[in-house]
Every structure is written in structure tokens, then in C-alpha cells.
Scaffold this motif. Structure first.
Motif, mmCIF file in Angstrom:
data_model
loop_
_atom_site.group_PDB
_atom_site.id
_atom_site.type_symbol
_atom_site.label_atom_id
_atom_site.label_comp_id
_atom_site.label_asym_id
_atom_site.label_seq_id
_atom_site.Cartn_x
_atom_site.Cartn_y
_atom_site.Cartn_z
ATOM 1 N N THR A 212 15.842 -50.851 14.613
ATOM 2 C CA THR A 212 16.871 -49.988 14.047
ATOM 3 C C THR A 212 16.624 -48.530 14.409
ATOM 4 O OG1 THR A 212 15.564 -50.312 12.085
ATOM 5 C CG2 THR A 212 17.779 -51.225 12.094
ATOM 6 N N ALA B 84 15.151 -47.321 17.071
ATOM 7 C CA ALA B 84 15.537 -47.108 18.457
ATOM 8 C C ALA B 84 17.053 -47.065 18.555
ATOM 9 C CB ALA B 84 14.992 -48.231 19.328
ATOM 10 N N TYR B 85 17.685 -47.902 17.736
ATOM 11 C CA TYR B 85 19.129 -47.967 17.775
ATOM 12 C C TYR B 85 19.760 -46.683 17.237
ATOM 13 C CZ TYR B 85 23.572 -48.542 15.768
ATOM 14 O OH TYR B 85 24.861 -48.304 15.399
ATOM 15 N N LYS B 86 19.139 -46.140 16.205
ATOM 16 C CA LYS B 86 19.753 -45.031 15.491
ATOM 17 C C LYS B 86 20.063 -43.849 16.406
ATOM 18 C CE LYS B 86 17.473 -43.314 12.105
ATOM 19 N NZ LYS B 86 16.767 -43.051 10.850
ATOM 20 N N GLU C 59 21.006 -43.895 19.228
ATOM 21 C CA GLU C 59 22.143 -44.148 20.110
ATOM 22 C C GLU C 59 23.466 -43.985 19.387
ATOM 23 O OE1 GLU C 59 21.243 -48.074 21.152
ATOM 24 O OE2 GLU C 59 19.476 -47.549 22.305
ATOM 25 N N ILE C 60 23.412 -43.752 18.100
ATOM 26 C CA ILE C 60 24.674 -43.695 17.374
ATOM 27 C C ILE C 60 25.503 -42.508 17.829
ATOM 28 C CG2 ILE C 60 25.705 -43.312 15.124
ATOM 29 C CD1 ILE C 60 23.503 -44.857 13.910
ATOM 30 N N LEU C 61 24.857 -41.378 17.996
ATOM 31 C CA LEU C 61 25.628 -40.160 18.206
ATOM 32 C C LEU C 61 26.380 -40.074 19.525
ATOM 33 C CD1 LEU C 61 23.390 -37.552 16.473
ATOM 34 C CD2 LEU C 61 25.604 -38.399 15.789
ATOM 35 N N PRO C 62 25.726 -40.332 20.689
ATOM 36 C CA PRO C 62 26.342 -39.886 21.939
ATOM 37 C C PRO C 62 27.766 -40.351 22.184
ATOM 38 C CG PRO C 62 24.101 -40.572 22.318
ATOM 39 C CD PRO C 62 24.425 -40.926 20.912
ATOM 40 N N ASP C 63 28.071 -41.633 21.967
ATOM 41 C CA ASP C 63 29.419 -42.035 22.326
ATOM 42 C C ASP C 63 30.405 -41.880 21.171
ATOM 43 O OD1 ASP C 63 28.581 -44.085 20.804
ATOM 44 O OD2 ASP C 63 29.376 -45.674 22.064
ATOM 45 N N ASN C 64 29.997 -41.165 20.159
ATOM 46 C CA ASN C 64 30.946 -40.827 19.114
ATOM 47 C C ASN C 64 31.479 -39.430 19.344
ATOM 48 O OD1 ASN C 64 31.660 -42.235 16.501
ATOM 49 N ND2 ASN C 64 29.628 -43.021 16.982
ATOM 50 N N MET D 68 35.782 -39.705 28.046
ATOM 51 C CA MET D 68 35.686 -41.098 27.632
ATOM 52 C C MET D 68 36.796 -41.936 28.260
ATOM 53 S SD MET D 68 33.321 -41.825 25.326
ATOM 54 C CE MET D 68 31.914 -40.736 25.415
ATOM 55 N N HIS E 92 24.313 -48.347 24.028
ATOM 56 C CA HIS E 92 23.999 -48.106 25.433
ATOM 57 C C HIS E 92 23.010 -49.140 25.925
ATOM 58 C CE1 HIS E 92 25.991 -44.193 25.701
ATOM 59 N NE2 HIS E 92 25.790 -44.213 24.408
ATOM 60 N N HIS F 107 12.885 -55.644 21.832
ATOM 61 C CA HIS F 107 13.185 -54.252 21.539
ATOM 62 C C HIS F 107 14.168 -54.135 20.381
ATOM 63 C CE1 HIS F 107 13.707 -50.024 22.421
ATOM 64 N NE2 HIS F 107 15.005 -50.201 22.327
ATOM 65 N N HIS F 108 15.131 -55.024 20.325
ATOM 66 C CA HIS F 108 16.152 -54.931 19.299
ATOM 67 C C HIS F 108 16.065 -56.066 18.292
ATOM 68 C CE1 HIS F 108 18.478 -51.465 20.238
ATOM 69 N NE2 HIS F 108 18.389 -51.760 21.503
ATOM 70 N N LEU G 243 15.217 -57.779 15.092
ATOM 71 C CA LEU G 243 14.818 -57.372 13.760
ATOM 72 C C LEU G 243 14.286 -58.580 13.029
ATOM 73 C CD1 LEU G 243 17.982 -55.318 12.881
ATOM 74 C CD2 LEU G 243 15.789 -54.441 13.630
ATOM 75 N N ARG H 293 29.632 -46.413 14.730
ATOM 76 C CA ARG H 293 28.670 -47.519 14.831
ATOM 77 C C ARG H 293 27.962 -47.743 13.499
ATOM 78 N NH1 ARG H 293 29.070 -49.684 19.402
ATOM 79 N NH2 ARG H 293 29.463 -48.448 21.276
ATOM 80 N N ILE I 25 33.118 -47.718 21.826
ATOM 81 C CA ILE I 25 33.963 -47.749 20.633
ATOM 82 C C ILE I 25 35.397 -47.509 21.082
ATOM 83 C CG2 ILE I 25 34.474 -46.600 18.459
ATOM 84 C CD1 ILE I 25 31.588 -45.823 18.265
#
Lengths: 205, 626
Positions: free
Chosen positions: A3, A5-7, A9-14, B1, B20, B31-32, B34, B139, B577
Motif C-alpha cells: 500500500t 508503494a501504491y500510495k 502513485e495516487i497523485l500523478p495521474d489525478n 491526458m 502506473h 511488490h503489490h 498484501l 484512486r 482514470i
């Protein structure tokens, strides 16, 4: 781990229409929440003051000294923000340390202020006029401590990491960590202004 | 975009979605991945957190509902003994007869649990978390970590409250409003002891939970909307959650302040809310405080709180009603501005709870005026719901039925609000069952109906399966008839002066003539409770055995949540998105059943809904588009 690592990534494509960093925005919302809490308490003070049996007393000078200390530390922490943006780490450490020292002396000064109040015969469990001053200033001090702790963390992290320019550069690329010191400074200015407001309120309302 | 391909083609199953993909092509596995705890317990995924709020809220609803059955048994058959009460409550119901002390504790807990834990956390917590990121195209929340913290603060708060049910002196028993001096003096009653301390701690933790959640909702709505999601392209659900969060953020801190002052009075001998007072013949030290001050602070939260409860239900109903009428919501902007109007007014009407407290009649008249003004935005909303239904192609599924039921209850309960908002009438009715009937219908039941509508409607998105409709119909019709059967007679009780908060009416000549009516109410309450247990059964049964969702957009809805995979992972969308090009209510327009928000505007088409396009097939037509 995943999570976290994921977090990032939230911002850039928003798209952020308001172009405000979400954490900065969240801090401002949080500050407005705290404003409401203290507005509620000070209005309660006013409502109660309008009723009979309200004991008047003079604020101890220590509280004014506290306000001066707080204002000075606001200036130094702004210096820390300035220094961090320009990679002047020695200056950053120094200003951060001074802000921290001023913050701690604020706590001491508040404590002396409470002692002085007791010497004047104003007690926590006495007339509500005194109780209000105690409880509201306790709550304010709790919020100052809430700023001192992250300040300590920031200083320790700086001494630990920022000597190495590579680590500093890596730190600055993180969109969330980068703004940490700015968030801290904004919050610190808030508790500073809050105390000045409370003091003026107690003295002149 | 880049402009978006139609995401409706992609169907994913339990994929863990991420924004990404490029950078971990050469990364190792895991890596992902959980583990169970990260995924389902301390999850930072807003969808999981939403479901967690729902599960805990449902558990509390059963507890709170059961408590009401217990004290309804006492009111209906004060002389009977119910062994089941002793089984549940032990020595609080010795010989199967509820003790007077514990009757008040049950009423207090019923109110506290339902208002805070079920209709605040369970409703706004569930749907704000679940829907805001999905419907604005984000997201996750602005701060997933704080969001997780918000839920666990609620758990902590729940644990403290639950613990207080099992202590020797029992839970708080001074009413959910916790008025001093009863709540401020530990020696005043059993429930004013440790139970009251635990109540205050629990509520303080709950306020932290609400603040953390609300901060996230507001920040997400303002900062995290996808490309093209202008404010006036947001679904009304999001608008409602947004204003709900603002109300919570501005009003709960005041209650927090009041709780702290009260705790100082209790533990450290201050006199904020206590004036010269005798308990058991002994004069107390306290002097100079004002119990009315607490009422002001409490109701400054307490009144906005009822809108914290009802606004999310209104938003859900608007959305569900539009989708299942296959019609644009009537008066979209009027809906938004009426939510705004209610939000503002909610902060300046609190003293209408205090007409009985010796409030200056001149001040009261101002609060009467503001209170009655709330009828204006409320009536606009009711009018718009009814006109949305008008000539719609209505699908009477359980979600839609509950949405319509909501409107019915909101009208019935709202009308009695106009009576009670007048201080002259309120002084007569305030301490009677009339008020009980009013607020249960307008905010308790109506909010529950909104919650049911939301659960039935978004269940497929939450769990990838449908709930059983047959059980849903039984649930709705029995609940609807039962709701009125319980609360309609209470108006008559109230008008004839039957007071609230009485343990036993049989000892009063003028009230024991209503014994049969009280029995009727209790029987209706038991039936409604039973049928809602059926709903809970349906809910859990359907999670595992419901009919599976096989298409992305089962309702033909326009909003973004239906563009995600059937089982969206953390991050919601596979790939980019989607961008948004139009408002969320393009139903039965241009000869089409619906146009998703993600579809680009046609040549010459405008996204403007203020001028008549709310009527079916009357939009600025682009015939033959698509």
C-alpha cells in the motif's frame, strides 16, 4: 509495504483543479476544525461571563512573555522553511533548533503563568472565570506539544539524513515528505496566532 | 491526458489495480501483494474501509434496535415478566422485569448508538468512504492512512462504549444529550458514575474519527476529482457527503469542547456547568456554573448532527431515484443549493431544542424563524424528488422502493417539524411522545430508508453480487407499514400529553388508558425488528450466495463507479482514470436510455441543464448521435 508503494502513485495521474497540495489543504481543513473548537470554548466563556458571579482578575505577565516567545519561534521556523528550500542545511538545523528551544520555553513560561495565577488565588476549581483560562490554556498547550513533537522528529531526521546531499535530494523528490516542514510551519503559526488571540481575548473581552 | 477508451470493456476479477505499471516490470513479485491483515483488517483501501464502517454500523444497529425492543416491552407490559430480559441483561432485569435505572440506561444507549454509531458512522462513514473516490474519479482518498485511522478510532470508541455496557454501575443513563447536572455529578445516579466517563471518552474518540474522516472527504472532493469532473458534474451523492463532512467538521469540535469542560467538572472540581446544588441533602462545593451553557454547546453540535444524518440519505435517494426512474434528477442545481441552504441554516437553529430551558422569548422567536426557514430547502427537495418520479420509467426494485419510502417519511416527519418549530406549540409538546414520533420519523427512519436504498443499490458494486429481491420486498413493505404503525400513534399519545422518558404509565390514571396502544406499538416494533434481521440475513447470505454480477453497469447508470471492474482492486481503475465530459444525469435523452459521464459531448451538444433539459427527451438534441 504494497500500500505504501501504491500510495505515492495516487497523485500523478489525478488532476488537481485547485492546485493545492492535498496535505496542505487537509491541514487547513484541520486548522478550521481547531478554530471551531476554540471558538466554541471562547463563546462559552462569553455566555458565562454575561451571567452574574463572575470574578475578574489580571492576566499574569508570563502569558505575555509566552506570546513573545511564540512569535519569535514563528519567525525562526519560517527561516527553516526558507533554508530547506535552498538546501542550506546548517541554517535549517540551527533555525529548527532555535524554534524547538523557543517552543519548550513557551511551555515553561505557561507553567510559570499558571503558578502566578494560583498565587493570585485563581484556582482551577474556583470561579469559572479562572477555570476557563486554565482549561483553554491547557488545551492550547496540548496543541503546542502536538507541534513540538514533529519538530523534534524533523530535527533528528535532518541531523541523521540531510548531511548527505544525495539523501536530501531523494527526500525532496517525495511529493509528500517534501512539504513536511511547510506543514509544520503553517501549524506552528496557527498555534502562535491562536495563543495571541486567546491572550487578547482573556485580557480585553 | 489522453482521452479515454471506453473502460466498459474491461472486466477484472479481484485484480489489484495500480496507477502506473511501467516501473515494476522488472521488479520482483510480491511488490503489490498484501497479506490478509493489510487487505481486510488494517486496509487503506477506501472501499474496504467503507465496508468496515457498514459491518460495524450494522452490528451496532442490531444492538441499538434490540435495546429499543427491551424498553418497549417494559412500556407495553409493565407488570409482566420476560425471562428473555434476564437472560440478556442479568441482574438489570431480575426476575425478567427491567429495573427503572436500567430502563434509562437502555434509552440512553439506544439514542447514542443509533445517532452516532449507526446513522453517522454507519451511514456517512460507509457511503462517503465507498462512493466519494469512485464517483469523483480518484484512486483513493487524499490520505488513505488517515482514513484507516478514522475507522479504527471508531472501533476504539465502540469498544469503550461496549465496555461501559458491562460495568457494575451500568452505562450512562442520563439521555444521549448528557445534560448536566445529572451527567456532571458521579453521585447523582448509577449511570452518572463510571458509565458517564466512558460515554464521554467514547464520544471524544468518535469525534476524532469523524474529524479524520471528514477531513479526507472534503480534501478528496476538492482536490482529487478526475479530469473534467467540475463541481457541477458531481453526482448529488458526492455533494451531500461533501456538505455533511463540512457540517461535521464545524460542529463536532464544539461538542468536543463541551465534553472536555464536562469532564473537568466531573473529575477536577471545576464549575462550568454546575451551580449551587444539593445532592442527598449535602451542599456541594460547586458554584457559579450554568447547566444551560452545556445545552447551548451540545445543541450547537446536536442540531447540525441531524443533518449529518439526513443529508447523506438525501444524496443517496436523489441518485437512486434518478437511476431507477430513468430520468434526470429534476432541478439538479436547486438540489445542490438546497443542500447548501440546509447546511447554513443547520448552524443557526440549535436553540429550538431549548425553548423549555427558560430561553428569552424574543431570542426564541428568532430561532423559530430560522427553523421554519428550513422548510424551504426541504420542500424544494421533496418537490424535486416527486417531479423526478413524474412520468419516469420506474423500476420498483428494493432500492427504489426505499428511496420512495424515504420521501414519504421525510414528508410525514417534516410536517410535524413545522408544528414543533413554533416555540408556543413546542412548549406544550416538547416533553411528550409527539417529539419522539417527529424525530424518529424524519431523521431516524428516513435516514435508515436512505441507508437501505444505498445498500440495495450499491451492493453489486460492493460485493459483485446482487441481494435477494424477494426478501428485499418483504423487508420494504413490512418495514414501511411497521414504521407508520409504530410512530403514527405516538403523535396521538403526544397530543394528549403522554410524557417522554417515563418508565411505567400504569400508575397514572390519565395515561394508563393508552395501555393497548402501547402494546400495539411494541408488537409493531418487534415485527419491524424481526424483518430487519431478515435484511441482515439477506445481506450476509447474498455476499456469499447472491446472484453474481456479470456486467459492469447493471443499472445502466451514468456515474463513474460503474466504469470500474466488477471487483475493483485498490486504485479502482485498471489503467488511466476515465475523464468526465458531462453531468451525471443524462437519462432518457437524445433518444438514448442513458449516456455515461465518460462519453464526450457530441458536436454542438452543451452540458447545460438549467433550461428545460430536465424533461425527458427535451435536451439540446443531437439526433442520431452515436
Amino acid at each position: 509495504m504494497g500500500t505504501l508503494a501504491y500510495k505515492k502513485e495516487i497523485l500523478p495521474d489525478n488532476i488537481q483543479p485547485f492546485k493545492v497540495h492535498p496535505q496542505k489543504f487537509a491541514l487547513w481543513v484541520g486548522i478550521s476544525v481547531l478554530c471551531m473548537a476554540f471558538a466554541g470554548l471562547t463563546s462559552a466563556y462569553l455566555v458565562r461571563k454575561a451571567a452574574p458571579n463572575w470574578q475578574e482578575f489580571i492576566m499574569p505577565t508570563q502569558f505575555i512573555l509566552s506570546a513573545v516567545l511564540m512569535m519569535l519561534s514563528s519567525i525562526t521556523i519560517q527561516g527553516a522553511v526558507w533554508a530547506f528550500k535552498r538546501d542550506k542545511i546548517a541554517l535549517y538545523n540551527a533555525t529548527l533548533f532555535i524554534s524547538l528551544a523557543l517552543g519548550v520555553s513557551f511551555l515553561v513560561s505557561q507553567y510559570l503563568g499558571w503558578m502566578a495565577l494560583e498565587q493570585r488565588g485563581v484556582y482551577l476549581n474556583g470561579n469559572p472565570s479562572g477555570s476557563f483560562v486554565y482549561v483553554i490554556s491547557y488545551l492550547h498547550v496540548a496543541h503546542v506539544i502536538g507541534g513540538i513533537l514533529p519538530m523534534m522528529i524533523a530535527l533528528v531526521r535532518s541531523l541523521w539524513l540531510f548531511g548527505d546531499p544525495a539523501k536530501l535530494a531523494a527526500f525532496k523528490t517525495d511529493n509528500n515528505k517534501r512539504v513536511g516542514i511547510e506543514l509544520l510551519a503553517t501549524y506552528w503559526h496557527f498555534v502562535d496566532i491562536l495563543w495571541i488571540y486567546l491572550l487578547l481575548f482573556f485580557m480585553f473581552s | 491526458m489522453a482521452e479515454l477508451h471506453n473502460p466498459a470493456i474491461e472486466v477484472g476479477h479481484d485484480t489489484h489495480v495500480h496507477g502506473h505499471d511501467h516501473h515494476h516490470g522488472h521488479d520482483d513479485h510480491g511488490h503489490h501483494e498484501l497479506n490478509f491483515i493489510e487487505k481486510y483488517i488494517f486496509s487503506q483501501d477506501h472501499k474496504v474501509i467503507g465496508k468496515q464502517f457498514l459491518f460495524l454500523g450494522m452490528a451496532w444497529a442490531i444492538v441499538g434496535g434490540l435495546f429499543s425492543i427491551f424498553f418497549r416491552l417494559q412500556l407495553a407490559w409493565p407488570d409482566e415478566s420476560f425471562p428473555i430480559l434476564e437472560w440478556f441483561l442479568g441482574s438489570w432485569a431480575e426476575g425478567g422485569k427491567l429495573s427503572a435505572e436500567f430502563y434509562y440506561a437502555l434509552v440512553t444507549m439506544h439514542g447514542t448508538i443509533l445517532v452516532f454509531f449507526v446513522l453517522t458512522a454507519g451511514l456517512s462513514g460507509t457511503f462517503s468512504n465507498f462512493l466519494i473516490p469512485l464517483q469523483v474519479g480518484a484512486r483513493d482518498m487524499a490520505s488513505p492512512f488517515m482514513n484507516m485511522l478514522s475507522f479504527w478510532m471508531f472501533v476504539l470508541s465502540s469498544c469503550v462504549m461496549l465496555f461501559s455496557l458491562f460495568i457494575q454501575t451500568g452505562p450512562a443513563s442520563g439521555g444521549w444529550t448528557a445534560y448536566p447536572p445529572l451527567s456532571a455529578l458521579p453521585q447523582a445516579s448509577l449511570g452518572s458514575g463510571l458509565g458517564m466517563d466512558l460515554w464521554l471518552i467514547s464520544i471524544a474518540l468518535f469525534i476524532v474519527s469523524v474529524a479524520l474522516g471528514g477531513l479526507n472527504y472534503v480534501t478528496t472532493v476538492i482536490n482529487m476529482r478526475t479530469k473534467g469532473m467540475d463541481f457541477f458534474r458531481m453526482p448529488l451523492t458526492v455533494w451531500a457527503f461533501f456538505f455533511t463532512a463540512i457540517i461535521g467538521l464545524l460542529s463536532f469540535p464544539v461538542l468536543f469542547g463541551a465534553a472536555i469542560l464536562l469532564e473537568f467538572d466531573r473529575l477536577l472540581g471545576t464549575s462550568f456547568f454546575l451551580s449551587d446544588i444539593y445532592v442527598a441533602g449535602e451542599a456541594l462545593q460547586h458554584s457559579g456554573g450554568s447547566p444551560i451553557l452545556f445545552q447551548h454547546l451540545f445543541w450547537f453540535l446536536g442540531h447540525p448532527e441531524v443533518y449529518i444524518i439526513i443529508l447523506p440519505a438525501m444524496g443517496i435517494v436523489s441518485e437512486v431515484m434518478s437511476v431507477h426512474s430513468r430520468k434526470p434528477i429534476f432541478g439538479y442545481k436547486a438540489m445542490v443549493f438546497s443542500i447548501l441552504g440546509i447546511t447554513i441554516l443547520s448552524f443557526i437553529v440549535w436553540a429550538h431544542h431549548m425553548f423549555m430551558s427558560g430561553l428569552n422569548p424574543f431570542v426564541a422567536s428568532i430561532f423559530v424563524l430560522f427553523t421554519l426557514l428550513i422548510a424551504v430547502p426541504s420542500a424544494i427537495k421533496v418537490f424535486n424528488w416527486i417531479t423526478t418520479l413524474w412520468r419516469g420509467s420506474i423500476r420498483l426494485n428494493p432500492a427504489m422502493l426505499f428511496a420512495i419510502g424515504f420521501v414519504s417519511l421525510f414528508i410525514s416527519g417534516g410536517l410535524t417539524g413545522i408544528y414543533l418549530g413554533n416555540s408556543t406549540l413546542d412548549i406544550q409538546l416538547h416533553d411528550t411522545y409527539y417529539v419522539v414520533a417527529h424525530f424518529h420519523i424524519v431523521m431516524g427512519l428516513a435516514a435508515f430508508y436512505g441507508m437501505f436504498a444505498g445498500i440495495y443499490h450499491w451492493f453489486p458494486k460492493m460485493f459483485g453480487r446482487y441481494m435477494n429481491s424477494s426478501m428485499g420486498y418483504v423487508h420494504f413493505y413490512v418495514t414501511l407499514v411497521g414504521s407508520y404503525a409504530i410512530f403514527w400513534p405516538m403523535h396521538y399519545l403526544g397530543m394528549s400529553g403522554v410524557p417522554r422518558r417515563y418508565y411505567d404509565f400504569s400508575v397514572f390514571d390519565q395515561f394508563n388508558q393508552y395501555a393497548d396502544l402501547n402494546k400495539f406499538i411494541t408488537i409493531a416494533a418487534i415485527i419491524v425488528f424481526a424483518v430487519n434481521i431478515l435484511f441482515v440475513f439477506n445481506f450476509f447470505y447474498s455476499i456469499f450466495n447472491g446472484r453474481k454480477v456479470t456486467v459492469l453497469n447493471p443499472y445502466g447508470a451514468t456515474t463513474l463507479e460503474w466504469t470500474t471492474p466488477i471487483h475493483p482492486g485498490h486504485g479502482n481503475w485498471v489503467g488511466e482514470i476515465p475523464a468526465v465530459h458531462r453531468w451525471p444525469y443524462d437519462y432518457s435523452i437524445n433518444g438514448r436510455d442513458f449516456i455515461p459521464q465518460t462519453e464526450a459531448l457530441g458536436a454542438g451538444e452543451v452540458d447545460d441543464h438549467d433550461h428545460g433539459s430536465d424533461l425527458p427527451n427535451a435536451g439540446s438534441a443531437i439526433p442520431g448521435k452515436h
